[in-house]
Scaffold this active site. Structure first.
Site, PDB file in Angstrom:
ATOM      1  N   ARG A   1      90.202 -43.006  78.577  1.00 39.78           N
ATOM      2  CA  ARG A   1      90.757 -44.361  78.674  1.00 39.78           C
ATOM      3  C   ARG A   1      92.084 -44.479  77.925  1.00 39.78           C
ATOM      4  O   ARG A   1      92.916 -45.293  78.260  1.00 39.78           O
ATOM      5  CB  ARG A   1      89.784 -45.395  78.096  1.00 39.78           C
ATOM      6  CG  ARG A   1      88.533 -45.608  78.890  1.00 39.78           C
ATOM      7  CD  ARG A   1      87.736 -46.786  78.302  1.00 39.78           C
ATOM      8  NE  ARG A   1      86.383 -46.859  78.792  1.00 39.78           N
ATOM      9  CZ  ARG A   1      86.013 -47.455  79.918  1.00 39.78           C
ATOM     10  NH1 ARG A   1      86.914 -47.997  80.694  1.00 39.78           N
ATOM     11  NH2 ARG A   1      84.748 -47.493  80.264  1.00 39.78           N
TER      12      ARG A   1
ATOM     13  N   PHE B   1      89.468 -39.325  92.186  1.00 40.14           N
ATOM     14  CA  PHE B   1      88.889 -39.836  90.948  1.00 40.14           C
ATOM     15  C   PHE B   1      89.972 -39.830  89.880  1.00 40.14           C
ATOM     16  O   PHE B   1      90.517 -38.783  89.544  1.00 40.14           O
ATOM     17  CB  PHE B   1      87.688 -38.991  90.509  1.00 40.14           C
ATOM     18  CG  PHE B   1      86.997 -39.598  89.329  1.00 40.14           C
ATOM     19  CD1 PHE B   1      86.322 -40.795  89.462  1.00 40.14           C
ATOM     20  CD2 PHE B   1      87.066 -39.004  88.093  1.00 40.14           C
ATOM     21  CE1 PHE B   1      85.705 -41.386  88.369  1.00 40.14           C
ATOM     22  CE2 PHE B   1      86.454 -39.574  86.994  1.00 40.14           C
ATOM     23  CZ  PHE B   1      85.767 -40.780  87.137  1.00 40.14           C
TER      24      PHE B   1
ATOM     25  N   ASP C   1      88.184 -50.307  93.857  1.00 39.40           N
ATOM     26  CA  ASP C   1      87.786 -49.084  94.553  1.00 39.40           C
ATOM     27  C   ASP C   1      86.859 -49.440  95.709  1.00 39.40           C
ATOM     28  O   ASP C   1      87.326 -49.758  96.794  1.00 39.40           O
ATOM     29  CB  ASP C   1      87.128 -48.133  93.551  1.00 39.40           C
ATOM     30  CG  ASP C   1      86.844 -46.746  94.100  1.00 39.40           C
ATOM     31  OD1 ASP C   1      87.075 -46.500  95.299  1.00 39.40           O
ATOM     32  OD2 ASP C   1      86.361 -45.893  93.338  1.00 39.40           O
TER      33      ASP C   1
ATOM     34  N   GLU D   1      92.086 -56.571  86.664  1.00 38.81           N
ATOM     35  CA  GLU D   1      91.220 -55.416  86.917  1.00 38.81           C
ATOM     36  C   GLU D   1      92.045 -54.130  86.861  1.00 38.81           C
ATOM     37  O   GLU D   1      93.190 -54.109  87.299  1.00 38.81           O
ATOM     38  CB  GLU D   1      90.572 -55.596  88.296  1.00 38.81           C
ATOM     39  CG  GLU D   1      89.625 -54.524  88.718  1.00 38.81           C
ATOM     40  CD  GLU D   1      88.362 -54.402  87.914  1.00 38.81           C
ATOM     41  OE1 GLU D   1      88.460 -54.179  86.694  1.00 38.81           O
ATOM     42  OE2 GLU D   1      87.270 -54.473  88.490  1.00 38.81           O
ATOM     43  N   ASP D   2      91.470 -53.074  86.322  1.00 40.54           N
ATOM     44  CA  ASP D   2      92.171 -51.795  86.258  1.00 40.54           C
ATOM     45  C   ASP D   2      92.270 -51.139  87.633  1.00 40.54           C
ATOM     46  O   ASP D   2      93.302 -50.614  88.012  1.00 40.54           O
ATOM     47  CB  ASP D   2      91.519 -50.845  85.248  1.00 40.54           C
ATOM     48  CG  ASP D   2      90.022 -50.653  85.451  1.00 40.54           C
ATOM     49  OD1 ASP D   2      89.419 -51.319  86.316  1.00 40.54           O
ATOM     50  OD2 ASP D   2      89.432 -49.832  84.723  1.00 40.54           O
TER      51      ASP D   2
END
Length: 182
Positions: A165, A152, A103, A99-100
């Site tokens: 990205r 963010f 959150d 997973e990047d």
């Protein structure tokens, strides 16, 4: 061109490279005899996952799921939707989710529970960045590259409205980029 929208770099290319190498070594140690399925959660996982698997010195199988909970904004909607499911069974297999970012915890918790329900022997999560200050549900990834503050972030797979990205680092997006979108 894209750099002008970045307020601060949190993880440089060199830092990311070091993180990925360390995680790859840990995973090789822990999974060397398990032939895991490494599942990437699209689309953000692609840079991290492709670099990570090259650091894993063992046999693996790859698959992908497309899961969404953001739908274009800067905050999770809380609605976790499977847009593309796995093309293989996980029953009696060890699963490692790449997973990047973790959150809110909603998406990853839902996917982990689903894969366990489908009969995986084990389901663990490796994430490039962990943002525990953003949690709305209790969840702790098994392998964490770097913990970051609540901000963010974009780059290295992470996006805002499908943009950024392709940045080679992770940084915070200037609020002026997303605050004027009414």
């Amino acid at each position: 061109m894209l750099d002008k929208d970045i307020e601060k770099v949190l993880l440089s290319q060199d830092t990311i490279r070091d993180i990925v190498k360390r995680l790859g070594q840990e995973l090789t140690r822990d999974y060397h005899d398990k032939f895991p399925i490494v599942i990437g959660l699209l689309k953000g996982c692609i840079p991290f996952m492709s670099d990570l698997i090259r650091e894993m010195d063992m046999h693996i199988e790859l698959s992908f799921m497309n899961i969404s909970s953001y739908f274009g904004g800067i905050e999770s909607t809380g609605d976790v939707k499977i847009e593309m499911d796995l093309g293989m069974p996980v029953k009696n297999r060890h699963v490692l989710i790449a997973e990047d970012i973790v959150d809110t915890g909603r998406t990853i918790k839902a996917v982990v529970e689903l894969l366990k329900y489908r009969g995986a022997l084990s389901v663990k999560v490796v994430t490039l960045v962990d943002k525990p200050a953003g949690r709305v549900t209790e969840y702790q990834p098994d392998y964490v590259g770097q913990t970051i503050p609540k901000a963010f972030v974009v780059g290295y797979g992470l996006d805002y409205e499908e943009k950024y990205r392709n940045l080679p680092y992770v940084g915070t997006l200037k609020p002026s980029v997303y605050m004027n979108e009414e």
